[in-house]
Design a protein around this motif. Structure first.
Motif, short mmCIF file in Angstrom:
data_model
loop_
_atom_site.label_atom_id
_atom_site.label_comp_id
_atom_site.label_asym_id
_atom_site.label_seq_id
_atom_site.Cartn_x
_atom_site.Cartn_y
_atom_site.Cartn_z
N GLN A 2 0.95 -1.30 0.35
CA GLN A 2 0.01 -0.02 -0.56
C GLN A 2 0.81 0.83 -0.06
N GLN A 3 0.80 1.94 -0.79
CA GLN A 3 0.80 3.35 -1.01
C GLN A 3 0.06 4.04 -0.94
N VAL A 4 0.12 5.11 0.31
CA VAL A 4 -0.41 6.44 0.36
C VAL A 4 0.51 8.03 -0.04
N MET A 5 0.23 8.82 -0.57
CA MET A 5 0.68 10.31 -1.30
C MET A 5 -0.42 11.54 0.10
N GLN A 6 0.16 12.30 -0.02
CA GLN A 6 -0.23 13.28 1.02
C GLN A 6 -0.20 14.37 -0.23
N ILE A 7 -0.67 15.31 -0.88
CA ILE A 7 -0.35 16.47 -1.48
C ILE A 7 -1.35 17.55 -1.17
N PRO A 8 -0.30 18.65 -1.71
CA PRO A 8 1.18 19.05 -1.67
C PRO A 8 2.04 18.88 -0.35
N GLN A 9 2.91 18.99 -0.44
CA GLN A 9 4.01 18.89 0.77
C GLN A 9 4.50 20.58 1.53
N TYR A 10 3.83 21.46 0.97
CA TYR A 10 3.79 22.76 1.29
C TYR A 10 2.64 24.30 0.56
N GLN A 11 2.32 24.29 1.51
CA GLN A 11 1.23 25.57 0.39
C GLN A 11 1.15 26.81 1.34
N CYS A 89 -3.19 13.58 6.91
CA CYS A 89 -4.06 12.31 7.12
C CYS A 89 -3.48 11.08 7.55
N GLY A 90 -4.10 10.11 8.20
CA GLY A 90 -3.72 8.70 8.90
C GLY A 90 -4.93 7.93 8.55
N TRP A 91 -4.36 6.71 8.20
CA TRP A 91 -5.21 5.29 8.17
C TRP A 91 -5.13 4.46 8.22
N ASN A 92 -6.16 3.40 9.13
CA ASN A 92 -5.30 2.32 9.82
C ASN A 92 -5.43 0.66 9.33
N THR A 93 -4.33 0.16 9.06
CA THR A 93 -4.27 -1.03 8.39
C THR A 93 -4.16 -1.95 9.95
N ASP A 94 -3.83 -2.77 10.34
CA ASP A 94 -3.09 -3.17 11.53
C ASP A 94 -2.78 -2.51 12.74
N LYS A 95 -2.54 -1.04 12.26
CA LYS A 95 -2.28 0.42 12.92
C LYS A 95 -2.10 1.84 12.33
N LEU A 96 -2.43 2.46 12.47
CA LEU A 96 -2.53 3.75 12.44
C LEU A 96 -1.14 4.50 12.38
N PHE A 98 0.48 7.80 9.05
CA PHE A 98 0.25 9.17 8.67
C PHE A 98 1.25 8.55 7.68
N GLY A 99 0.22 10.11 7.07
CA GLY A 99 1.57 10.71 5.64
C GLY A 99 2.01 11.26 6.16
N THR A 100 2.94 11.99 5.36
CA THR A 100 3.47 13.47 5.73
C THR A 100 3.49 14.43 5.90
N GLY B 42 7.03 13.16 8.43
CA GLY B 42 6.08 13.06 8.69
C GLY B 42 6.19 11.87 9.92
N LEU B 43 5.16 11.32 10.49
CA LEU B 43 5.20 10.78 11.55
C LEU B 43 5.02 9.30 11.90
N ARG B 44 6.58 8.37 12.75
CA ARG B 44 6.49 7.01 12.33
C ARG B 44 6.51 6.46 13.69
N LEU B 45 6.28 5.17 13.59
CA LEU B 45 5.71 4.26 14.70
C LEU B 45 6.97 3.37 15.35
#
Lengths: 108, 112
Positions: A2-11, A89-96, A98-100, B42-45
């Protein structure tokens, strides 16, 4: 994997302009959360989205979860200097996980 | 009601020194987590715990150990600190069955 991208990095925006940050996943997410971290502070939970196509609002903030549950957005209408910070943003697999993050700077 | 507290707030170590970071919570949450935050990463567990006496590895566990002897405390240990461990460390807690996390104020660690 799984890959999750958060954009943009800065605004950088002028006060009163709108702002949007996006999280895009290569796979379907069970849910997504959004956090805000003020400069020098710690992440603070904003909201969780669970349902396909879900839209939630908190005053000037609008959160959306895509129909396919592979993307999400956070939109701020008419930014204020108090909106400055990094949005994760954060998403849960077996643990949370976070995006960058997207760092928002608002100029008065 | 203090929520989630972290001790210490700041620390400077020399390479090879050891230290323990303490996270304490009074919210009766089952889950506790340790994250590190580096610029642009970001945050890394690091490690997490789903209950007293249990721990598990996260994304970046190498060089760290943890213990959860009491429900309200989660300790993060560095046995031999390295400059690569310079970071801001956040503890977080959560209720079993929910995904929402509540963060402590952070510990800023510098390893020289």
């Amino acid at each position: 994997g799984q890959q999750v991208m958060q954009i943009p990095q800065y605004q950088h925006v002028q006060e009163g302009e709108d702002f949007t940050t996006y999280c895009n996943s290569s796979t379907t997410l069970s849910n997504i959360q959004w956090y805000k971290q003020r400069p020098g502070g710690h992440p603070v939970f904003l909201i969780q989205l669970v349902k396909s196509g879900e839209v939630k609002k908190q005053k000037r903030l609008t959160f959306q979860f895509g129909e396919a549950k592979k993307n999400s957005s956070l939109h701020i209408t008419a930014t204020q200097t108090t909106d400055v910070g990094t949005y994760f943003c954060g998403w849960n697999t077996d643990k949370l996980i976070f995006g960058t993050g997207t760092r928002l700077q608002v100029f008065p | 009601n203090a929520g989630v507290t972290q001790t210490p707030k700041f620390r400077v170590l020399k390479t090879g020194q050891s230290m323990t970071l303490l996270c304490a919570q009074d919210m009766n949450h089952e889950y506790m987590y340790w994250y590190r935050q580096d610029p642009g990463m970001g945050l890394r567990l690091i490690h997490y715990s789903v209950g007293e006496g249990t721990t598990a590895k996260g994304e970046v566990p190498d060089g760290y150990n943890v213990s959860r002897l009491k429900k309200q405390n989660f300790l993060l240990g560095l046995e031999s600190a390295a400059p690569s461990q310079t970071s801001v460390y956040f503890c977080a807690t959560g209720l079993a069955g929910t995904d929402t996390q509540y963060f402590g104020p952070g510990t800023r660690l510098t390893v020289l």
